[in-house]
Design an enzyme around this catalytic site. Structure first.
Site, PDB file in Angstrom:
ATOM      1  N   TYR A 117      -2.888  17.152  38.473  1.00 51.23           N
ATOM      2  CA  TYR A 117      -2.921  17.016  37.010  1.00 51.23           C
ATOM      3  C   TYR A 117      -1.623  16.433  36.466  1.00 51.23           C
ATOM      4  CZ  TYR A 117      -3.699  18.323  32.121  1.00 51.23           C
ATOM      5  OH  TYR A 117      -3.869  18.302  30.762  1.00 51.23           O
TER       6      TYR A 117
ATOM      7  N   TYR B 145      -2.020  25.966  37.463  1.00 47.84           N
ATOM      8  CA  TYR B 145      -2.910  26.579  36.495  1.00 47.84           C
ATOM      9  C   TYR B 145      -3.099  28.070  36.758  1.00 47.84           C
ATOM     10  CZ  TYR B 145      -7.090  27.146  33.608  1.00 47.84           C
ATOM     11  OH  TYR B 145      -7.996  27.570  32.673  1.00 47.84           O
TER      12      TYR B 145
ATOM     13  N   ARG C 140      -8.158  18.564  35.382  1.00 50.74           N
ATOM     14  CA  ARG C 140      -8.752  19.590  34.529  1.00 50.74           C
ATOM     15  C   ARG C 140     -10.274  19.605  34.619  1.00 50.74           C
ATOM     16  NH1 ARG C 140      -4.913  21.895  35.008  1.00 50.74           N
ATOM     17  NH2 ARG C 140      -3.410  22.636  33.469  1.00 50.74           N
TER      18      ARG C 140
END
Length: 239
Positions: free
Chosen positions: A90, A207, A125
């Site tokens: 990401y 994350y 994502r």
């Protein structure tokens, strides 16, 4: 689903159809991500991050110091390598560094390096985000491989370049039953001869909020900074 329900109540067939399509797409996407992260759909809906295989104990505490590198040393390693795998995450997408990375890949392949990309199913994502970014930058489809296709080749790989990825290359997923990501399939970058990680800072985590022991391995070098700036510098040094 709410849109479809609203269309049904208002007797609007088009609204019902569109809502059903959106809801079904979301359900399929959720299923894909659950499989990729080895999570049960119930734990996702209830808000728990752990998988069915996750232990209830504390996560392992690891010790060690990270080894830092610079652009010049990284370029030398890449030029000397025969097999290079790039694992984007990401961070590459956020920094918009895919174009510079595409140029690096083009230059190294022109110099005879067998460079390929490895994409985790949930990198970014949403599934497919990194595939789209690389295609947008002109990276050939045939050198962009999925996790299952590349993992067995990592022990024979000279250099792995990790760009803005953490959870998807975290060895704790396999080694620590108490980790929040225990049981999640990952790209085993630590099996390569050398791992170079492009990361904004040592303080940022993925994350899942887990630190990554791979960053402290003896065969790992950390190149800190903005992903696009680092890729631009690598590209300029290779030219």
């Amino acid at each position: 689903w709410a849109l479809g329900g609203g269309g049904f109540m208002l007797k609007k067939p088009i609204l019902t159809t569109v809502g059903a399509l959106i809801g079904s797409s979301g359900a399929i996407l959720t299923h894909i991500m659950c499989v990729a992260m080895n999570r049960d759909i119930v734990s996702v809906l209830l808000g728990g991050y752990g998988t069915s295989a996750t232990g209830g104990g504390e996560a392992m505490v690891f010790e060690g110091e990270a080894t830092f590198t610079d652009v010049e040393a990284t370029v030398e390693n890449l030029k000397a390598a025969k097999e290079v795998i790039v694992v984007p995450g990401y961070g590459l997408a956020v920094a918009n560094g895919q174009y510079a990375m595409a140029e690096i890949a083009k230059e190294l392949r022109a110099q005879g390096v067998n460079l390929r990309f490895a994409i985790h199913p949930v990198a970014g994502r949403m599934p497919g985000q990194l595939n789209v970014l690389l295609a947008e930058a002109g990276v050939p489809y045939d050198i962009v491989l999925e996790m299952e296709e590349i993992n067995d080749e990592l022990p024979e790989t000279d250099v792995v370049l990790v760009i803005g990825a953490s959870d998807t290359v975290n060895s704790d997923a396999e080694d620590d039953p108490g980790s929040a990501i225990a049981g999640m399939p990952v790209i085993r970058v630590w099996e390569a001869g050398n791992v170079c990680v492009l990361k904004r800072s040592m303080g940022s985590v993925g994350y899942a909020g887990c630190d990554n022991p791979v960053f402290y391995n003896e065969n790992t070098d950390m190149l800190l900074g903005d992903a696009k700036a680092s890729c631009d510098a690598l590209n300029a040094a290779l030219a």
